[in-house]
Scaffold this motif. Structure first.
Motif, PDB file in Angstrom:
ATOM      1  N   UNK A 141       3.982  -3.651  -9.734  1.00 51.73           N
ATOM      2  CA  UNK A 141       4.396  -3.417  -8.356  1.00 51.73           C
ATOM      3  C   UNK A 141       3.188  -3.010  -7.518  1.00 51.73           C
ATOM      4  N   UNK A 142       3.404  -3.006  -6.196  1.00 47.21           N
ATOM      5  CA  UNK A 142       2.326  -2.579  -5.293  1.00 47.21           C
ATOM      6  C   UNK A 142       1.922  -1.140  -5.575  1.00 47.21           C
ATOM      7  N   UNK A 143       2.923  -0.281  -5.818  1.00 45.41           N
ATOM      8  CA  UNK A 143       2.634   1.125  -6.115  1.00 45.41           C
ATOM      9  C   UNK A 143       1.835   1.285  -7.395  1.00 45.41           C
ATOM     10  N   UNK A 159       5.733   6.147  -6.404  1.00 46.42           N
ATOM     11  CA  UNK A 159       5.825   4.943  -5.581  1.00 46.42           C
ATOM     12  C   UNK A 159       5.790   3.665  -6.406  1.00 46.42           C
ATOM     13  N   UNK A 160       6.090   3.762  -7.688  1.00 42.53           N
ATOM     14  CA  UNK A 160       6.020   2.582  -8.548  1.00 42.53           C
ATOM     15  C   UNK A 160       7.077   1.550  -8.165  1.00 42.53           C
ATOM     16  N   UNK A 161       8.260   1.995  -7.815  1.00 39.94           N
ATOM     17  CA  UNK A 161       9.310   1.073  -7.407  1.00 39.94           C
ATOM     18  C   UNK A 161      10.151   0.529  -8.536  1.00 39.94           C
ATOM     19  N   UNK A 162       9.866   0.908  -9.781  1.00 38.91           N
ATOM     20  CA  UNK A 162      10.677   0.491 -10.924  1.00 38.91           C
ATOM     21  C   UNK A 162      11.111   1.742 -11.687  1.00 38.91           C
ATOM     22  N   UNK A 163      12.213   1.647 -12.441  1.00 35.47           N
ATOM     23  CA  UNK A 163      12.653   2.810 -13.231  1.00 35.47           C
ATOM     24  C   UNK A 163      11.592   3.230 -14.237  1.00 35.47           C
TER      25      UNK A 163
END
Length: 349
Positions: free
Chosen positions: A295-297, A152-156
């Protein structure tokens, strides 16, 4: 470890704060300097070798100047007894460097977030210490935090970096089991163990980095044309590498020396709280120095891992039989801040 006088006075609050602050600053400086260099080099093993070699050299200089409490020795039989310790140290530090090279500095703690569950597992397997239900719940919370960060990080994210992080965590867990046996080999001296570990790790790592194909990169670093292409106000790759190696080598040496003091003045709970503060501070430094994105994740993952680790320390403290204050000062043995000791059998005094 040599026993202390049971009547010794507890360390002052100023001394405890000083040791904790030193470890916080030193650990943050190590990660930051490592990431700074690894962003500009493709020879992480040679960088690690430089750190170990500098630390070993500082040990020898300090010994020659009689600055250490005990004289350093070199014994082949002792070296043989430390083979497991050195092997784990070389691969653990190598995988840790590769992790930091492939992931953001702010994600480094998430990538190595499985240290606690792996430590509990290795303690169960090798020390036959059965964890309680509350300990398992804490490990489950830490594991959940790790997967939150991964998915759930949201970045590569680099799967290679995550893989090295997991492998590094597993080796660190094994290291926490082997360290007590290794201390017995050197007569309980943390100073001797640090000296042998740095020296032997540097010796073992040298052929390994050549086998890994870093020879060409080393030649390029010292004699390549990259030095001629550096912008006027920028630091060259060689200067970055040299300063980074010197700074981290000196910090590693100082941390080895300070471990002697830490044995006397700190506790496992102090280490865990320090680790939590260091994790948050490291993420903030990564945003400031390396323009990392939190990120939020990622923030949620770090918070969950820290919460699970702190709860584990509290549960472990509650489950440990209470001993007289003097006895606790005698029997406590320090482990590295990145390690979380779990399930070790009580030492007989």
């Amino acid at each position: 470890m040599p026993q202390q006088n049971a009547s010794a006075k507890p360390a002052s609050r100023t001394l405890v704060i000083g040791v904790v602050v030193f470890y916080l600053v030193a650990a943050l400086a190590m990660v930051t300097a490592n990431k700074w260099v690894l962003n500009t080099t493709d020879i992480p093993l040679f960088f690690l070798w430089s750190q170990l070699a500098i630390a070993a050299l500082l040990f020898m200089v300090s010994d020659a100047l009689r600055l250490l409490p005990d004289r350093l020795t070199f014994n082949l039989e002792t070296c043989k007894g430390l083979i497991p310790m050195v092997g784990l140290n070389v691969f653990g530090l190598s995988f840790s460097n590769y992790t930091l090279k492939y992931v953001d500095a702010s994600f480094y703690q998430v990538a190595r977030g499985m240290i606690l569950p792996f430590t509990v597992c290795t303690s169960f397997i090798f020390l036959h210490s059965r964890p309680s239900l509350r300990i398992l719940l804490c490990c489950g919370l830490v594991t959940f935090g790790f997967f939150v960060g991964v998915f759930l990080d949201g970045t590569p994210l680099s799967l290679v970096g995550i893989g090295f992080g997991v492998a590094s965590s597993a080796i660190t867990a094994l290291h926490s089991v082997v360290i007590k046996q290794s201390l017995n080999v050197v007569g309980g001296s943390a100073l001797a163990l640090s000296w042998y570990t740095n020296l032997l790790s540097a010796i073992v790592l040298l052929p390994l980095l050549l086998f890994a194909g870093e020879g060409a990169g080393v030649v390029k670093l010292f004699f390549g044309v990259d030095e001629l292409l550096v912008k006027e106000d920028a630091m060259s790759p060689f200067a970055t590498f040299a300063w980074g190696s010197f700074i981290t080598g000196v910090i590693g040496f100082l941390m080895s020396i300070a471990s002697l003091l830490s044995i006397k003045v700190t506790s496992p709970i102090t280490h865990m709280v320090s680790s939590a503060v260091r994790g948050v501070a490291g993420s903030l430094l990564a945003i400031w120095l390396f323009d990392d994105i939190i990120t939020t994740g990622r923030a949620s993952s770090i918070a969950i891992i820290l919460l699970g680790s702190i709860l584990y320390t509290w549960v472990k403290h509650k489950e440990t039989p209470v001993a007289p204050a003097a006895a606790r000062r005698v029997s406590y043995e320090r482990v590295k801040m990145d390690d979380i000791e779990a399930g070790e059998k009580p030492t007989k005094l």
